[in-house]
Design a protein around this motif. Structure first.
Motif, PDB file in Angstrom:
ATOM      1  N   ARG A   1       0.677  -1.233  -0.037  1.00  0.00           N
ATOM      2  CA  ARG A   1       0.088   0.011  -0.105  1.00  0.00           C
ATOM      3  C   ARG A   1       0.941   1.196  -0.011  1.00  0.00           C
ATOM      4  O   ARG A   1       1.518   1.611   0.875  1.00  0.00           O
ATOM      5  CB  ARG A   1      -0.868   0.061   1.115  1.00  0.00           C
ATOM      6  CG  ARG A   1      -1.840   1.425   1.185  1.00  0.00           C
ATOM      7  CD  ARG A   1      -2.913   1.083   2.191  1.00  0.00           C
ATOM      8  NE  ARG A   1      -3.714  -0.119   2.018  1.00  0.00           N
ATOM      9  CZ  ARG A   1      -4.719  -0.383   3.070  1.00  0.00           C
ATOM     10  NH1 ARG A   1      -4.729   0.156   4.270  1.00  0.00           N
ATOM     11  NH2 ARG A   1      -5.403  -1.547   2.778  1.00  0.00           N
ATOM     12  N   GLY A   2       0.962   1.882  -1.275  1.00  0.00           N
ATOM     13  CA  GLY A   2       1.727   3.206  -1.314  1.00  0.00           C
ATOM     14  C   GLY A   2       3.149   2.953  -1.097  1.00  0.00           C
ATOM     15  O   GLY A   2       4.086   3.791  -1.223  1.00  0.00           O
ATOM     16  N   ALA A   3       3.738   1.723  -1.132  1.00  0.00           N
ATOM     17  CA  ALA A   3       5.125   1.187  -0.843  1.00  0.00           C
ATOM     18  C   ALA A   3       5.469   0.021  -1.547  1.00  0.00           C
ATOM     19  O   ALA A   3       4.533  -0.598  -1.738  1.00  0.00           O
ATOM     20  CB  ALA A   3       5.591   1.568   0.620  1.00  0.00           C
ATOM     21  N   GLY A   4       6.795  -0.431  -1.235  1.00  0.00           N
ATOM     22  CA  GLY A   4       7.096  -1.913  -1.777  1.00  0.00           C
ATOM     23  C   GLY A   4       8.588  -2.108  -1.036  1.00  0.00           C
ATOM     24  O   GLY A   4       9.236  -1.372  -0.862  1.00  0.00           O
ATOM     25  N   LEU A   5       8.894  -3.415  -1.689  1.00  0.00           N
ATOM     26  CA  LEU A   5      10.271  -3.752  -1.172  1.00  0.00           C
ATOM     27  C   LEU A   5      11.077  -4.085  -2.400  1.00  0.00           C
ATOM     28  O   LEU A   5      10.409  -4.781  -3.384  1.00  0.00           O
ATOM     29  CB  LEU A   5      10.075  -5.321  -0.755  1.00  0.00           C
ATOM     30  CG  LEU A   5       9.315  -5.292   0.877  1.00  0.00           C
ATOM     31  CD1 LEU A   5       9.179  -6.621   1.263  1.00  0.00           C
ATOM     32  CD2 LEU A   5       9.814  -4.248   2.005  1.00  0.00           C
ATOM     33  N   LEU A   6      12.335  -3.561  -2.379  1.00  0.00           N
ATOM     34  CA  LEU A   6      13.205  -3.633  -3.444  1.00  0.00           C
ATOM     35  C   LEU A   6      14.010  -5.051  -3.094  1.00  0.00           C
ATOM     36  O   LEU A   6      14.421  -4.934  -1.905  1.00  0.00           O
ATOM     37  CB  LEU A   6      14.270  -2.388  -3.700  1.00  0.00           C
ATOM     38  CG  LEU A   6      15.474  -2.383  -4.755  1.00  0.00           C
ATOM     39  CD1 LEU A   6      14.856  -2.469  -6.105  1.00  0.00           C
ATOM     40  CD2 LEU A   6      16.414  -1.367  -4.353  1.00  0.00           C
ATOM     41  N   PHE A   7      14.147  -5.752  -4.130  1.00  0.00           N
ATOM     42  CA  PHE A   7      14.936  -7.125  -3.796  1.00  0.00           C
ATOM     43  C   PHE A   7      15.883  -7.314  -4.736  1.00  0.00           C
ATOM     44  O   PHE A   7      15.592  -7.161  -6.200  1.00  0.00           O
ATOM     45  CB  PHE A   7      14.110  -7.984  -3.440  1.00  0.00           C
ATOM     46  CG  PHE A   7      12.939  -8.558  -4.529  1.00  0.00           C
ATOM     47  CD1 PHE A   7      13.421  -9.337  -5.392  1.00  0.00           C
ATOM     48  CD2 PHE A   7      11.746  -7.773  -4.485  1.00  0.00           C
ATOM     49  CE1 PHE A   7      12.433 -10.008  -6.372  1.00  0.00           C
ATOM     50  CE2 PHE A   7      10.569  -8.119  -5.333  1.00  0.00           C
ATOM     51  CZ  PHE A   7      11.215  -9.229  -6.213  1.00  0.00           C
ATOM     52  N   ARG A   8      16.951  -8.171  -4.554  1.00  0.00           N
ATOM     53  CA  ARG A   8      17.885  -8.918  -5.581  1.00  0.00           C
ATOM     54  C   ARG A   8      17.884 -10.254  -5.234  1.00  0.00           C
ATOM     55  O   ARG A   8      18.243 -10.540  -4.062  1.00  0.00           O
ATOM     56  CB  ARG A   8      19.206  -8.077  -5.369  1.00  0.00           C
ATOM     57  CG  ARG A   8      19.175  -6.761  -5.997  1.00  0.00           C
ATOM     58  CD  ARG A   8      20.678  -6.477  -6.235  1.00  0.00           C
ATOM     59  NE  ARG A   8      20.936  -5.261  -6.539  1.00  0.00           N
ATOM     60  CZ  ARG A   8      22.220  -4.517  -6.756  1.00  0.00           C
ATOM     61  NH1 ARG A   8      23.274  -5.472  -6.710  1.00  0.00           N
ATOM     62  NH2 ARG A   8      22.336  -3.286  -7.148  1.00  0.00           N
TER      63      ARG A   8
END
Length: 362
Positions: free
Chosen positions: A321-328
């Motif tokens: 909700r309005g954000a997120g996770l950056l992942f590698r």
């Protein structure tokens, strides 16, 4: 990868600086839809195709005015160019004399009496010839023999015309057998592939707009490529030809034949999605047009399953909700705001590709 067939071994020929057949990668082609007589417009479209990854481009030559400017177009571009010619052998000679890298003809609609002159010129100028057989322009005796443009009819026409050129001592040839009917196209290529080692140019003709073309081309060319048949491909789309290039590489990437450019994976979304994933995917695709680096990018609409479902992705975002996770590679790097998604993702992609190139250079 365990495939049912190995890549079919074919003779190699060069179209400009691009090798077709032999042990060369499957080459990606497209064709301009600009008026060839409008040189600036045609050159601009070819440049856009080149930027998208097109390796060989074809232009239509409907009349003498178009034939007369081919040399001017060639001087302004950087990728090999093929002149597409029907009926008129004089236009073929004009194209060859202006150092086209290749010509596409259907000997059956050009007249055998003219073919010897065309072949002689092609030999003198080191020009490749694609014998382009099309379901809509088969010779009448063959149509009558088979009762229509069947796979067997296409194959017989192709092999007859191949023999005609070879009997004239010319071997810088590739074949295409195109039909808008996918099963006919598949069967025709299979027949010819079993009878010659000539390089094959794959395509489904008149495939329609983007979605229909993607479906028909993926099935028709995908089946053949998976069987090891095909040395160069063109996806036909009614619309901007730049879209053809992305579809072509997508087909090759999906079969693990060539890994050129980004592989963007995204979820279909469900009730858990709380970000504008549709817009994000479109913006990422647009930003990465023409990128050659092999990179898997995941765009997921759910922070619950996102990183796990796309654990093999080089980089990705799982939205909330309005954000997120950056992942590698499945490992969370940090949390970011939705309005930062595109900027941060592109920065990460740049860093990854830069590091890969540094490693390769060492």
């Amino acid at each position: 990868m365990n495939r049912p067939f190995r890549r079919r071994k074919t003779k190699a020929l060069w179209v400009g600086n691009v090798q077709i057949g032999g042990d060369a990668p499957v080459a990606v082609q497209s064709m301009t839809c600009a008026d060839t007589r409008n040189v600036p417009e045609t050159v601009a479209q070819i440049e856009a195709l080149e930027n998208a990854g097109c390796e060989i481009v074809r232009v239509a030559v409907p009349d003498e005015a178009a034939a007369s400017v081919l040399g001017e177009i060639k001087k302004a571009i950087h990728i090999p160019i093929i002149a597409d010619i029907h009926f008129n052998a004089r236009y073929a000679l004009m194209a060859i004399e202006q150092h086209m890298d290749g010509i596409r003809i259907n000997p059956g609609n050009m007249g055998k009496e003219n073919i010897a002159d065309v072949v002689r010129a092609a030999r003198d100028y080191n020009t490749a010839i694609r014998v382009g057989i099309n379901a809509g322009s088969l010779e009448k005796p063959i149509l009558e023999k088979y009762g229509g443009p069947t796979a067997e009819a296409l194959a017989e026409s192709a092999l007859n015309n191949l023999a005609l050129l070879e009997d004239l001592g010319f071997d810088r040839i590739k074949l295409s057998l195109k039909s808008s009917h996918v099963p006919t196209m598949i069967d025709a290529y299979r027949i010819v592939a079993a009878k010659t080692d000539c390089p094959l140019h794959l395509g489904v003709t008149e495939a329609g707009t983007l979605v229909n073309s993607a479906i028909k081309s993926s099935i028709g060319m995908g089946v053949l490529l998976y069987e090891g048949i095909g040395d160069t491909i063109r996806v036909s789309v009614t619309g901007n030809p730049v879209s053809e290039v992305g579809l072509a590489y997508g087909i090759l990437r999906a079969l693990d034949i060539r890994r050129v450019g980004p592989d963007i994976i995204s979820c279909p979304t469900c009730g858990r999605c709380e970000i504008d994933l549709f817009s994000l995917v479109e913006r990422v695709e647009k930003a990465l047009v023409g990128m050659k680096d092999d990179l898997k990018i995941a765009l997921m609409g759910c922070v619950v399953n996102g990183p796990g479902e796309a654990a093999e992705a080089d980089v990705g975002i799982a939205g909330g909700r309005g954000a997120g996770l950056l992942f590698r590679k499945g490992n969370v790097i940090r949390k970011i705001k939705e309005e930062e998604f595109l900027e941060v993702l592109l920065e990460e992609i740049s860093e990854i590709t830069r590091n890969k190139r540094n490693i390769e250079e060492k």
